[in-house]
Design a protein around this motif. Structure first.
Motif, PDB file in Angstrom:
ATOM      1  N   LEU A 169      -9.957   6.029  -6.174  1.00 20.85           N
ATOM      2  CA  LEU A 169     -10.570   4.850  -5.518  1.00 20.85           C
ATOM      3  C   LEU A 169      -9.542   3.977  -5.017  1.00 20.85           C
ATOM      4  N   VAL A 170      -9.699   3.537  -3.739  1.00 24.71           N
ATOM      5  CA  VAL A 170      -8.953   2.486  -3.082  1.00 24.71           C
ATOM      6  C   VAL A 170      -9.725   1.269  -2.907  1.00 24.71           C
ATOM      7  N   VAL A 171      -9.476   0.221  -3.453  1.00 21.75           N
ATOM      8  CA  VAL A 171      -9.892  -1.191  -3.054  1.00 21.75           C
ATOM      9  C   VAL A 171      -9.277  -1.898  -1.959  1.00 21.75           C
TER      10      VAL A 171
ATOM     11  N   VAL B 139      -5.665   3.441   3.699  1.00 19.76           N
ATOM     12  CA  VAL B 139      -5.093   3.066   2.421  1.00 19.76           C
ATOM     13  C   VAL B 139      -3.907   2.333   3.094  1.00 19.76           C
ATOM     14  N   ARG B 140      -3.340   1.325   2.307  1.00 24.35           N
ATOM     15  CA  ARG B 140      -2.140   0.797   2.619  1.00 24.35           C
ATOM     16  C   ARG B 140      -1.268   0.657   1.268  1.00 24.35           C
ATOM     17  N   GLU B 141       0.180   0.630   1.608  1.00 27.04           N
ATOM     18  CA  GLU B 141       1.202   0.673   0.454  1.00 27.04           C
ATOM     19  C   GLU B 141       0.785  -0.276  -0.828  1.00 27.04           C
ATOM     20  N   ASN B 142       0.124  -1.299  -0.402  1.00 25.38           N
ATOM     21  CA  ASN B 142      -0.119  -2.650  -1.458  1.00 25.38           C
ATOM     22  C   ASN B 142      -1.662  -2.305  -2.131  1.00 25.38           C
ATOM     23  N   SER B 143      -2.295  -1.420  -1.600  1.00 22.09           N
ATOM     24  CA  SER B 143      -3.724  -1.252  -2.017  1.00 22.09           C
ATOM     25  C   SER B 143      -3.874  -1.014  -3.531  1.00 22.09           C
ATOM     26  N   VAL B 144      -4.804  -1.433  -4.051  1.00 17.53           N
ATOM     27  CA  VAL B 144      -5.133  -1.251  -5.410  1.00 17.53           C
ATOM     28  C   VAL B 144      -5.890   0.040  -5.572  1.00 17.53           C
ATOM     29  N   THR B 145      -5.426   1.003  -6.473  1.00 14.73           N
ATOM     30  CA  THR B 145      -5.731   2.639  -6.489  1.00 14.73           C
ATOM     31  C   THR B 145      -6.088   2.716  -7.954  1.00 14.73           C
ATOM     32  N   PHE B 146      -6.974   3.620  -8.405  1.00 17.36           N
ATOM     33  CA  PHE B 146      -7.281   4.137  -9.678  1.00 17.36           C
ATOM     34  C   PHE B 146      -7.686   5.762  -9.465  1.00 17.36           C
TER      35      PHE B 146
ATOM     36  N   ASN C 166      -5.328  11.581   8.034  1.00 22.28           N
ATOM     37  CA  ASN C 166      -4.885  11.653   6.541  1.00 22.28           C
ATOM     38  C   ASN C 166      -5.595  10.573   5.840  1.00 22.28           C
ATOM     39  N   MET C 167      -6.286  10.701   4.687  1.00 20.62           N
ATOM     40  CA  MET C 167      -7.270   9.726   4.030  1.00 20.62           C
ATOM     41  C   MET C 167      -6.184   8.870   3.081  1.00 20.62           C
ATOM     42  N   ASN C 168      -5.000   9.378   3.059  1.00 28.76           N
ATOM     43  CA  ASN C 168      -4.142   8.572   2.030  1.00 28.76           C
ATOM     44  C   ASN C 168      -3.155   7.566   2.991  1.00 28.76           C
TER      45      ASN C 168
END
Length: 214
Positions: free
Chosen positions: A92-94, A45-52, A38-40
């Motif tokens: 996009l996940v930073v 990815v974490r719950e607090n990750s910055v995403t666009f 699961n790429m999400n």
């Protein structure tokens, strides 16, 4: 003559060993990445990750970056181009991999800017003036504050949030996830779990577009 043949044979053995090791490393890395289905979710990815991005095509791009990394700055316009062209298709996940002396200070500013929904604008300004505040001969990260109004920030609020915020857990978790994914430097990218092997405009777009259109 025998010595020359022996040297040549030794070189061949070393070259073969190198490519064999590289092949097995790549294979093991690919198999390891496939285990994260699961790429999400973690470790991508974490719950607090910055995403666009709207991610309508279910394409998750994960970037491990360091705001003081010169290569990250140079590749940042490519990331912006991807978002500009495929904002509806991708997410996009930073993530962070802080490896420079002033990285944590700058990341703290970035995280504080999230309270004003100005993360991307702040990151653009930070990269634009990276040479000013991260000068290797005389680094002065506090100089970045004079440029931050260009991001449209409420500076008084930013300063208060900067002083109050604690990013230690974010940096710790991102470092652990980077280690799990065998990230060895910044910037590093994963597109739907596939690692970007060549850091170039074409290679990045090719990988993203393959996931969108195939």
């Amino acid at each position: 003559m025998k010595n020359k043949k022996l040297v040549l044979f030794s070189i061949v053995i070393v070259v073969v060993a190198f490519f064999t090791a590289s092949y097995f490393y790549k294979t093991n890395q690919e198999n390891s990445l496939k285990s994260f289905k699961n790429m999400n979710k973690a470790p991508f990815v974490r719950e607090n990750s910055v995403t666009f991005g709207e991610n309508k095509s279910n394409v998750v791009i994960v970037e491990f970056m360091d705001p003081e990394c010169i290569s990250c700055k140079l590749f940042h316009p490519v990331v912006n181009d991807i978002l500009k062209q495929y904002y509806k298709d991708v997410k996009l996940v930073v993530r962070y991999l802080a490896s420079h002396d002033n990285s944590e200070y700058i990341i703290k500013i970035l995280e504080a800017s999230r309270a004003q929904d100005k993360y991307k604008q702040t990151l653009d300004v930070i990269f634009k003036y990276q040479e000013k505040w991260s000068n290797q001969a005389d680094p002065q990260p506090e100089l970045v504050w004079q440029y931050l109004p260009q991001a449209g920030l409420d500076m008084e609020k930013l300063k208060k949030d900067f002083l109050a915020i604690d990013i230690s857990q974010i940096l710790k978790q991102d470092y652990e996830d980077a280690t799990t994914l065998n990230v060895r430097g910044t910037p590093s990218f994963f597109v739907n779990g596939k690692e970007l092997e060549t850091l170039s405009y074409k290679a990045f777009f090719d990988l993203v577009e393959k996931e969108i259109f195939e």
